[in-house]
Write a protein that holds these residues in place. Structure first.
Motif, short mmCIF file in Angstrom:
data_model
loop_
_atom_site.label_atom_id
_atom_site.label_comp_id
_atom_site.label_asym_id
_atom_site.label_seq_id
_atom_site.Cartn_x
_atom_site.Cartn_y
_atom_site.Cartn_z
N TRP A 124 1.26 -5.89 35.86
CA TRP A 124 1.52 -6.09 37.06
C TRP A 124 0.25 -5.67 37.92
CZ3 TRP A 124 5.60 -8.68 38.61
CH2 TRP A 124 6.72 -8.55 37.65
N PRO A 125 -0.37 -6.50 39.03
CA PRO A 125 -1.80 -6.21 39.55
C PRO A 125 -1.39 -5.12 40.55
CG PRO A 125 -1.37 -8.55 39.67
CD PRO A 125 -0.07 -7.80 39.07
N LYS A 126 -2.34 -3.79 40.44
CA LYS A 126 -2.30 -2.94 41.11
C LYS A 126 -3.57 -2.35 41.83
CE LYS A 126 -2.49 0.45 37.46
NZ LYS A 126 -2.38 -0.30 36.42
N PRO A 127 -3.72 -1.64 42.83
CA PRO A 127 -5.10 -0.91 43.30
C PRO A 127 -5.20 0.02 42.50
CG PRO A 127 -3.12 -0.41 44.73
CD PRO A 127 -2.54 -1.48 43.78
N SER A 128 -6.64 0.32 42.32
CA SER A 128 -7.06 1.59 41.52
C SER A 128 -6.46 2.93 41.93
CB SER A 128 -8.55 1.59 41.69
OG SER A 128 -9.06 2.10 43.12
N TYR A 129 -5.85 3.12 43.09
CA TYR A 129 -5.35 4.36 43.32
C TYR A 129 -4.06 4.76 42.54
CZ TYR A 129 -1.50 2.65 46.63
OH TYR A 129 -0.49 2.23 47.20
N LEU A 130 -3.40 3.55 41.92
CA LEU A 130 -2.16 3.62 41.11
C LEU A 130 -2.64 4.02 39.62
CD1 LEU A 130 0.10 1.05 42.88
CD2 LEU A 130 0.21 3.61 43.20
N PHE A 131 -3.85 3.80 39.17
CA PHE A 131 -4.14 4.05 37.74
C PHE A 131 -3.73 5.55 37.48
CE2 PHE A 131 -7.08 5.99 34.70
CZ PHE A 131 -6.89 4.91 33.71
N ALA A 132 -3.21 5.75 36.20
CA ALA A 132 -2.93 7.05 35.73
C ALA A 132 -3.25 6.98 34.01
CB ALA A 132 -1.41 7.36 36.01
N LEU A 133 -3.59 8.20 33.73
CA LEU A 133 -3.90 8.42 32.36
C LEU A 133 -3.22 9.75 32.05
CD1 LEU A 133 -7.04 7.71 30.45
CD2 LEU A 133 -6.26 10.09 30.66
N VAL A 134 -2.70 10.12 31.07
CA VAL A 134 -2.31 11.65 30.69
C VAL A 134 -2.71 11.85 28.90
CG1 VAL A 134 -0.53 13.29 30.31
CG2 VAL A 134 -0.53 11.91 32.33
N ALA A 135 -3.23 12.91 28.83
CA ALA A 135 -3.39 12.94 27.24
C ALA A 135 -3.04 14.55 27.07
CB ALA A 135 -4.94 12.79 26.72
N GLY A 136 -2.33 14.93 26.24
CA GLY A 136 -1.89 16.26 25.89
C GLY A 136 -1.05 16.75 24.84
N ASP A 137 -0.61 17.88 24.45
CA ASP A 137 0.38 18.31 23.64
C ASP A 137 1.51 18.43 24.37
OD1 ASP A 137 1.79 19.41 21.54
OD2 ASP A 137 0.27 21.23 21.29
N LEU A 138 2.44 17.34 24.65
CA LEU A 138 3.43 17.48 25.24
C LEU A 138 4.55 17.20 24.40
CD1 LEU A 138 1.88 15.38 28.28
CD2 LEU A 138 2.36 18.09 28.41
N ALA A 139 5.82 17.70 24.76
CA ALA A 139 6.98 17.11 24.33
C ALA A 139 8.02 16.23 25.46
CB ALA A 139 8.06 18.24 23.98
N VAL A 140 8.89 15.48 24.94
CA VAL A 140 9.61 14.77 25.85
C VAL A 140 11.09 14.74 25.81
CG1 VAL A 140 9.67 12.95 23.73
CG2 VAL A 140 9.65 12.15 26.27
N ASN A 141 11.61 14.62 26.90
CA ASN A 141 13.23 14.33 27.07
C ASN A 141 13.35 12.80 27.28
OD1 ASN A 141 15.89 14.41 27.53
ND2 ASN A 141 15.56 15.99 29.08
N ARG A 142 14.06 12.29 26.39
CA ARG A 142 13.90 10.74 26.41
C ARG A 142 15.60 10.23 26.69
NH1 ARG A 142 9.95 8.22 23.87
NH2 ARG A 142 8.56 9.61 22.44
N ASP A 143 15.67 9.26 27.27
CA ASP A 143 16.80 8.41 27.78
C ASP A 143 16.45 6.83 27.90
OD1 ASP A 143 19.46 7.94 28.26
OD2 ASP A 143 19.72 9.62 29.63
#
Length: 865
Positions: free
Chosen positions: A186-205
């Motif tokens: 989906w085309p988006k402006p640059s202010y909506l860009f996101a990136l995350v890198a880390g040692d993380l756990a997740v709660n899924r659904d």
């Protein structure tokens, strides 16, 4: 004499009238990150196309990065240049592929804009102009692109790699790194860009949309925090279902992720498919989060999710249109929250917030329209005017259109502008077209600052069978705007019989669009009492000729919950203003009205708690031409003491009800806890000898944070030995929990003790206090600045301390520093001695070399306004 050659030029001003479409468009972007906290390499591949007939070079925004390479269509070029914060590349053709490589240092990014380090992880924040701190790009909201992102990083240190859109591929390399690729179609402006890198756990659904798409949901946090994410995950699923049902909006990707981080300038960010949150709006369990926290988490989760359509699928053309996405989305999240519990209490909370933050903004030096005309730093316009007043504009249009036509208008808006960068005018035009209404005059709400004041008088001649409501409006002057025109005010009005308490006819929607108007009511069979601006249908200040008797009557009989609350608050406010000015006032009407409210079994306990709570010291001050903090404090404390002593049995009964109930997060239990803590405050105000012991008993027995912090708040303003004991117990129990420790700092900063300024200065030296974390800075510095009596204590020490903190914070994080300045900018509202001391601190800020344009703009406008 100062050398003019060394005087820095004032920051540039951006004007709405100067908007021009982008010279170059970027329909496709490919990014390749070699992630490292100290030195991240970013390769960007931009497919650029010339927008129209011109010979303008390509200009890409950038800040805080080291350029390493530039190529065009696969060939290295050397004719590029740096002009200010722009990379300029001469291009001759109409379409090219431009590639750049830069290096950035996330672990030195204390501004928390762009790519930065938080708690050992890497994350981004790009709104409004943070993407330029990641790579070269035309960093403006009307340049929309599809993104492909590849990330590589040390697998042990950063095992989780997330970006916008859906995952495409992943793998391991032989050198201990791994990689992942994501694609957002989906085309988006640059202010909506996101990136995350880390040692993380997740709660899924998962969530299945109405068309049958199964969406994988995930909330990513530190491993130990996963159990605290259940409430947020439930709120997300409720939000997705609500948006389908109420607005017909369905989610459009296969994945929706949320990541919580401790260091964040905002509450959260709506990046497409990868929302990044301040951890305070994700993590909750009964032991660490209050009912307010739970409600706020649900509201913010809903807000950011709703942005998927009102902000992402349709974004804003330029930053002057910020309320297009924020005002509309606040209105939507308010509707969601109202549907989850008490709509009346939610409306009361929303209006209280508007009056606490936006009304003073409208009445001060930083007043600006919902659609501003200019700015120095766009981050300074993430204000209550843009968000909360902007939401009230949507509400007024919805009120005038009615539910069916409003839904048709929003459907038209979503259909017509999907995939584009739109304007506030585009939204209003859809309201007109689908609603069959002329909103030409209503558009003044977007261009005129200030809160309209409405005067209302009701004339009735006994035996005539008729009553006439005379209305007049005036919009006060604001900085840069002196000649104001009448605005469109939709006022919900109803008459009640003063003897029977019965309605005299149906509610009417009165549209006041002239400077004055009269409305006649027929078949008035008894003395009428008028209920005005029911539901707070227009964001105005109402001045009426209703007597204390009339207000007490409405507090008992009005069938509109907000109007009933409003009558009680106005009765209290009139009494408090009289006591502030004259030193004393007749409190009998207030005591009787509060007693009637407490004794009414038909009322929701949450509503009762809101209705019997006195207006804040700041709100009382907003009604006075000159604010006298000490007189206001004495008047308010005096009325609290009177209510506490006179109604002590009722307050104790409210405390006892809650004591017998185990914790449950339900609307009924929340209301009981809310009333219990309000009641505890009144018992303490009464001066009864066992007040501190009662609060201590609640503190020790509490099985939830709402009751524990409620007791701590009561004790923190006193001098009993239980105060220090409770603060020590609280600190030792939660020393390893940053979010709860924020409450410990904030509670003390808001204390009404005489020595609060000294205690706050000492807390700033506490080992756990840091300006580097925005939450902690807001908890102590921000809370102290809105503690009216403490901040404005004689001698001006509070002003000097705040200025010292702002200047120190500005070197780390200009956005947060600028947002904490407004209390200092209201200097004209105070007596000459205080005003001069506040003005001197603003001058000190402006004269400080090297301050950010964020802080400079706020301080300089505060001096001029």
């Amino acid at each position: 004499m100062a050398d003019a050659r060394t005087t820095p030029a004032p920051p540039a001003i951006t004007h709405r009238s100067d908007y021009a479409p982008p010279s170059w468009l970027v329909p496709e972007v490919a990014l390749d990150f070699a992630l490292d906290p100290a030195a991240t390499r970013v390769k960007a591949r931009l497919a650029v196309t010339r927008n129209g007939a011109h010979d303008t070079p390509l200009r890409l925004d950038g800040a805080g990065q080291v350029p390493l390479a530039v190529s065009v269509d696969g060939a290295t070029v050397n004719d590029w240049r740096i002009e200010g914060e722009q990379l300029v590349i001469p291009l001759t053709g109409n379409a090219h592929v431009v590639e750049t490589e830069v290096e950035i240092a996330p672990d030195r990014n204390t501004q928390l804009m762009g790519l930065y380090a938080s708690g050992g992880n890497l994350c981004t924040q790009c709104e409004a102009e943070g993407f330029r701190r990641i790579t070269w790009f035309p960093d403006r909201p009307d340049v929309l692109a599809t993104y492909r992102v590849r990330m590589s990083a040390d697998k042990v240190r950063f095992p989780v790699l997330l970006a916008n859109g859906d995952p495409v591929a992943a793998g391991d390399d032989d050198d201990g790194t791994h990689w992942a690729e994501w694609h957002d179609p989906w085309p988006k402006p640059s202010y909506l860009f996101a990136l995350v890198a880390g040692d993380l756990a997740v709660n899924r659904d998962t969530f299945t949309t109405r068309s049958g798409r199964e969406v994988a949901l995930g909330i990513w946090v530190r491993a130990g925090d996963v159990p605290k994410t259940d409430h947020a995950l439930t709120a997300l699923k409720l939000s997705m279902a609500w948006d389908e049902r109420v607005y017909g909006r369905e989610y459009d990707l296969d994945v929706f992720n949320i990541v919580a981080v401790d260091d964040f300038n905002f509450g959260a960010m709506e990046n497409k498919g990868l929302n990044i949150f301040n951890s305070r709006y994700i993590l909750a369990d009964p032991d660490t989060a209050t009912d307010y926290d739970y409600d706020a988490i649900a509201a913010v989760v809903a807000h950011e999710y709703f942005h998927n359509w009102s902000g992402n699928r349709i974004t804003c053309r330029d930053w002057f249109q910020l309320s297009l996405k924020e005002g509309f989305t606040v209105y939507r999240d308010q509707g969601f929250s109202a549907d989850q519990g008490s709509a009346a209490v939610k409306r009361i909370e929303d209006v209280r917030g508007l009056r606490a933050a936006q009304f003073p903004e409208d009445a001060g030096p930083l007043a600006h329209p919902v659609r501003p005309e200019s700015y120095i730093e766009i981050s300074n316009f993430y204000t209550a005017t843009i968000y909360n007043k902007g939401a009230e504009l949507i509400r007024m249009m919805a009120t005038m259109l009615g539910p069916q036509r409003f839904r048709a208008a929003t459907d038209l808006y979503f259909e017509r502008f999907d995939g584009t960068a739109a304007t506030c005018e585009d939204f209003v035009a859809c309201m007109e077209e689908a609603g069959g209404i002329d909103l030409s005059q209503f558009r003044l709400w977007y261009s005129q600052a200030g809160t309209p004041r409405v005067s209302a008088t009701l004339a009735h001649e006994p035996g005539s069978g008729r009553a006439t409501l005379n209305l007049a409006q005036k919009v006060p002057e604001t900085p840069g705007q002196s000649d104001k025109q009448p605005q469109v005010l939709p006022l919900r009005v109803r008459l009640f019989g003063g003897e029977t308490g019965q309605p005299l006819g149906e509610e009417q929607l009165v549209i006041l669009s002239d400077a004055s108007a009269s409305v006649t009511f027929e078949t008035v069979t008894e003395r009428p009492v008028v209920s005005l601006n029911r539901g707070f249908s227009a964001p105005v200040i109402v001045e009426s000729d209703r007597s204390a008797e009339d207000l007490a009557f409405l507090a008992r009989h009005d069938d509109d919950a907000f109007a009933r609350y409003e009558a009680m608050q106005q009765l209290m406010l009139d009494t408090l203003i009289a006591a502030t000015i004259e030193g004393e006032a007749d409190t009998r009407a207030v005591v009787a009205a509060v007693a009637d409210t407490l004794d009414d079994p038909a009322l929701d306990r949450a509503f009762v708690a809101e209705a019997v709570l006195l207006p804040s010291e700041n709100f009382i001050g907003d009604q006075l031409s000159v604010v006298d903090p000490e007189a206001i404090f004495r008047a308010r404390e005096g009325l609290r003491r009177t209510l506490g002593r006179t109604l002590e049995p009722q307050w104790r009964a409210a405390c006892d009800i809650a004591l017998r109930r185990p914790y449950a997060y339900t609307p009924e239990d929340k209301g009981i806890r809310r009333l219990r803590n309000v009641a505890l405050g009144y018992v303490s105000a009464s001066g009864t000898p066992d007040a501190a012991a009662l609060a201590w008993a609640q503190f020790e027995a509490a099985d939830n944070m709402t009751d524990r912090q409620g007791a701590l708040t009561t004790l923190a303003s006193g001098h009993a030995p239980e105060r220090d004991a409770a603060l020590d117990v609280f600190y030792n129990r939660y020393a390893d929990n940053p979010l709860v420790l924020d409450k410990w700092f904030q509670t003390q900063a808001l204390s009404s003790r005489d020595d609060t300024p000294v205690l706050v200065a000492e807390l700033a030296q506490h080992p756990d206090f840091t300006l580097a974390n925005p939450n902690r800075a807001r908890a102590l510095v921000g809370a102290f600045a809105v503690n009216q009596r403490a901040f404005h204590a004689a001698g001006g020490a509070g002003y000097r301390w705040l200025t010292d903190q702002l200047l120190a914070l500005d070197r780390l994080n200009p956005q947060t520093s600028a947002r904490l300045l407004p209390p200092l900018g209201r200097w004209r509202r105070f007596d000459p001695i205080r005003a001069e001391a506040m003005r001197a601190e603003l001058e000190r800020i402006v004269a400080t070399a090297g301050i950010s344009k964020d802080l400079f703009e706020q301080a300089s406008k505060s001096l001029k306004g």
